[in-house]
Design an enzyme around this catalytic site. Structure first.
Site, mmCIF file in Angstrom:
data_model
loop_
_atom_site.group_PDB
_atom_site.id
_atom_site.type_symbol
_atom_site.label_atom_id
_atom_site.label_comp_id
_atom_site.label_asym_id
_atom_site.label_seq_id
_atom_site.Cartn_x
_atom_site.Cartn_y
_atom_site.Cartn_z
ATOM 1 N N ASP A 120 0.872 -1.184 0.000
ATOM 2 C CA ASP A 120 0.000 0.000 0.000
ATOM 3 C C ASP A 120 0.905 1.229 0.000
ATOM 4 O O ASP A 120 2.110 1.129 0.274
ATOM 5 C CB ASP A 120 -0.895 -0.001 1.253
ATOM 6 C CG ASP A 120 -1.830 1.207 1.309
ATOM 7 O OD1 ASP A 120 -2.319 1.648 0.247
ATOM 8 O OD2 ASP A 120 -2.062 1.734 2.415
ATOM 9 N N SER A 121 0.313 2.387 -0.261
ATOM 10 C CA SER A 121 1.072 3.626 -0.176
ATOM 11 C C SER A 121 1.488 3.907 1.268
ATOM 12 O O SER A 121 2.425 4.666 1.496
ATOM 13 C CB SER A 121 0.214 4.785 -0.679
ATOM 14 O OG SER A 121 -1.010 4.810 0.037
ATOM 15 N N GLU A 126 -4.186 8.979 8.955
ATOM 16 C CA GLU A 126 -2.726 8.911 9.175
ATOM 17 C C GLU A 126 -2.319 9.703 10.420
ATOM 18 O O GLU A 126 -1.312 9.419 11.040
ATOM 19 C CB GLU A 126 -1.961 9.428 7.944
ATOM 20 C CG GLU A 126 -2.001 8.487 6.742
ATOM 21 C CD GLU A 126 -0.891 7.421 6.717
ATOM 22 O OE1 GLU A 126 0.202 7.671 7.243
ATOM 23 O OE2 GLU A 126 -1.146 6.331 6.162
ATOM 24 N N TYR A 159 -0.759 8.635 -2.274
ATOM 25 C CA TYR A 159 -0.729 8.461 -3.724
ATOM 26 C C TYR A 159 -1.969 9.123 -4.352
ATOM 27 O O TYR A 159 -1.959 9.476 -5.526
ATOM 28 C CB TYR A 159 -0.785 6.967 -4.089
ATOM 29 C CG TYR A 159 0.482 6.156 -3.910
ATOM 30 C CD1 TYR A 159 1.607 6.656 -3.268
ATOM 31 C CD2 TYR A 159 0.533 4.851 -4.399
ATOM 32 C CE1 TYR A 159 2.743 5.873 -3.113
ATOM 33 C CE2 TYR A 159 1.673 4.064 -4.257
ATOM 34 C CZ TYR A 159 2.773 4.572 -3.603
ATOM 35 O OH TYR A 159 3.902 3.792 -3.459
ATOM 36 N N GLY A 160 -3.015 9.215 -3.556
ATOM 37 C CA GLY A 160 -4.354 9.548 -4.088
ATOM 38 C C GLY A 160 -4.511 10.933 -4.682
ATOM 39 O O GLY A 160 -5.503 11.213 -5.357
ATOM 40 N N CYS A 162 -11.005 2.896 -0.193
ATOM 41 C CA CYS A 162 -9.620 3.190 0.197
ATOM 42 C C CYS A 162 -9.368 2.378 1.460
ATOM 43 O O CYS A 162 -10.204 2.365 2.373
ATOM 44 C CB CYS A 162 -9.472 4.685 0.472
ATOM 45 S SG CYS A 162 -7.930 5.116 1.304
ATOM 46 N N THR A 163 -8.224 1.724 1.512
ATOM 47 C CA THR A 163 -7.981 0.800 2.627
ATOM 48 C C THR A 163 -7.747 1.516 3.963
ATOM 49 O O THR A 163 -7.707 0.869 5.004
ATOM 50 C CB THR A 163 -6.794 -0.133 2.299
ATOM 51 O OG1 THR A 163 -5.688 0.658 1.837
ATOM 52 C CG2 THR A 163 -7.180 -1.137 1.229
ATOM 53 N N HIS A 164 -7.609 2.837 3.945
ATOM 54 C CA HIS A 164 -7.504 3.583 5.207
ATOM 55 C C HIS A 164 -8.879 3.761 5.875
ATOM 56 O O HIS A 164 -8.952 3.983 7.079
ATOM 57 C CB HIS A 164 -6.947 4.987 4.951
ATOM 58 C CG HIS A 164 -5.460 5.064 4.789
ATOM 59 N ND1 HIS A 164 -4.804 4.547 3.706
ATOM 60 C CD2 HIS A 164 -4.510 5.611 5.592
ATOM 61 C CE1 HIS A 164 -3.502 4.785 3.833
ATOM 62 N NE2 HIS A 164 -3.301 5.428 4.976
ATOM 63 N N CYS A 200 -4.456 -1.241 -1.903
ATOM 64 C CA CYS A 200 -4.543 0.215 -2.056
ATOM 65 C C CYS A 200 -5.573 0.494 -3.141
ATOM 66 O O CYS A 200 -5.416 0.053 -4.291
ATOM 67 C CB CYS A 200 -3.166 0.751 -2.456
ATOM 68 S SG CYS A 200 -3.174 2.513 -2.828
ATOM 69 N N THR A 207 -6.221 3.269 -4.548
ATOM 70 C CA THR A 207 -5.693 4.194 -5.550
ATOM 71 C C THR A 207 -4.883 3.449 -6.611
ATOM 72 O O THR A 207 -5.078 3.649 -7.815
ATOM 73 C CB THR A 207 -4.817 5.256 -4.842
ATOM 74 O OG1 THR A 207 -5.597 5.841 -3.790
ATOM 75 C CG2 THR A 207 -4.342 6.314 -5.788
HETATM 76 N N1 DGL Z 1 -4.695 3.166 1.230
HETATM 77 C C1 DGL Z 1 -4.622 3.972 0.046
HETATM 78 C C2 DGL Z 1 -5.853 3.735 -0.830
HETATM 79 O O1 DGL Z 1 -6.494 2.742 -0.643
HETATM 80 C C3 DGL Z 1 -4.341 5.329 0.514
HETATM 81 C C4 DGL Z 1 -4.503 6.423 -0.447
HETATM 82 C C5 DGL Z 1 -3.380 7.343 -0.719
HETATM 83 O O2 DGL Z 1 -2.222 6.978 -0.645
HETATM 84 O O3 DGL Z 1 -3.719 8.471 -1.048
HETATM 85 O O4 DGL Z 1 -6.216 4.439 -1.698
#
Ligand code: DGL
Length: 274
Positions: free
Chosen positions: A11-12, A153, A43-44, A187-189, A74, A76
């Protein structure tokens, strides 16, 4: 048939640990490699080209650990690489989009599905396309939630927190009004905001965790392809981060939801360009 190599998850940042958490529940004997590109999160808000470049580097790094399956945990990355065939090369690969769309379609009764994700994810329309490919009559209501990743985060997730409440209300208002009975947290967050989201949308709306859906789908793929381990020992979790290992350690507990043992090493971003 069995295969005792590890499963690679990336993931990012830390969000993909929601996938690891589910893998630990359903495949406790598998060894797992987790890579979080914490130095380059988020990353998004980046362009599709940059996200794909980073994703290729992430896959190459995970493959250096001789993995039998790769999960892009992730939303994204998964959205950006949807449609790119064999993204894992000769290693079986899955993102979170298809598994989440399938899980949402199994859950919806009224055919209205809300989708939330990062700006890049929602702009890609990947979840909507995946849902419509399986079920053209299903309606999706799609909303980008750019403040959710920074909130998570930074550990700001309490459902009583005024900032969380207001962000959830703003982003989810249209979805609530649409009558959607299922929400893809694309989004996994986002599962870390589950309580706040549930409080706002009500108990009647089924929440789909994209990381958990991908874990369940990966298990099916491994079963079908004889890739499960035959070890009965508890699987190991080895994590790599491009940012500080101490910081990773400080925050990982929140994402893993339980005390899962792991080791974490820092790698430099330069190593991804080799
Ligand atoms: N967990 C990432 C996702 O699912 C985080 C997004 C990001 O890095 O912006 O999109």
């Amino acid at each position: 048939m069995s295969d005792n190599r590890a499963v690679g998850v990336f993931d990012s940042g830390l969000g993909g640990l929601t996938c690891v958490s589910r893998l630990k529940d359903i495949l406790p004997h598998e060894n797992l490699i987790y890579f979080g590109d914490n130095a380059r999160v988020p990353y998004g808000s980046r362009s599709k080209e940059t996200i794909i470049e980073y994703a290729k580097q992430d896959v190459a790094f995970v493959k250096r650990h001789d993995v039998k399956m790769i999960i892009a945990a992730c939303g994204t990355v998964s959205s950006a690489v949807t449609g790119m065939k064999n993204f894992g090369g000769d290693t079986p690969f899955t993102g979170v989009v298809l598994p989440s769309a399938a899980a949402a379609l199994r859950s919806t009764r009224n055919g209205i599905i809300g989708v939330i994700g990062t700006s890049a994810t929602i702009a890609s329309g990947a979840y909507e396309k995946a849902v419509k490919e399986i079920s053209p009559a299903t309606r999706t209501v799609n909303t980008a939630c750019p403040l959710f990743v920074p909130l998570v985060e930074n550990g700001i997730t309490d459902k009583e927190d005024i900032i969380v409440k207001e962000a959830v209300r703003r982003y989810l208002y249209d979805i609530k009004c649409s009558g959607a009975d299922t929400l893809i947290m694309g989004c996994t967050h986002y599962p870390h905001l589950t309580e706040a989201i549930r409080e706002y949308l009500g108990e009647g709306v089924e929440l789909i965790s994209s990381g958990a859906a991908a874990a369940e789908y990966a298990k099916e793929l491994m079963e079908e392809n004889g890739l499960l381990t035959d070890s009965r020992a508890e699987g190991e979790l080895i994590c790599y981060t491009t940012d500080s290992a101490e910081l990773f350690d400080e925050n990982a507990g929140k994402f893993l939801e339980k005390s899962i043992k792991y080791r974490v090493d820092k790698i430099s971003v330069e190593e991804l360009y080799i």
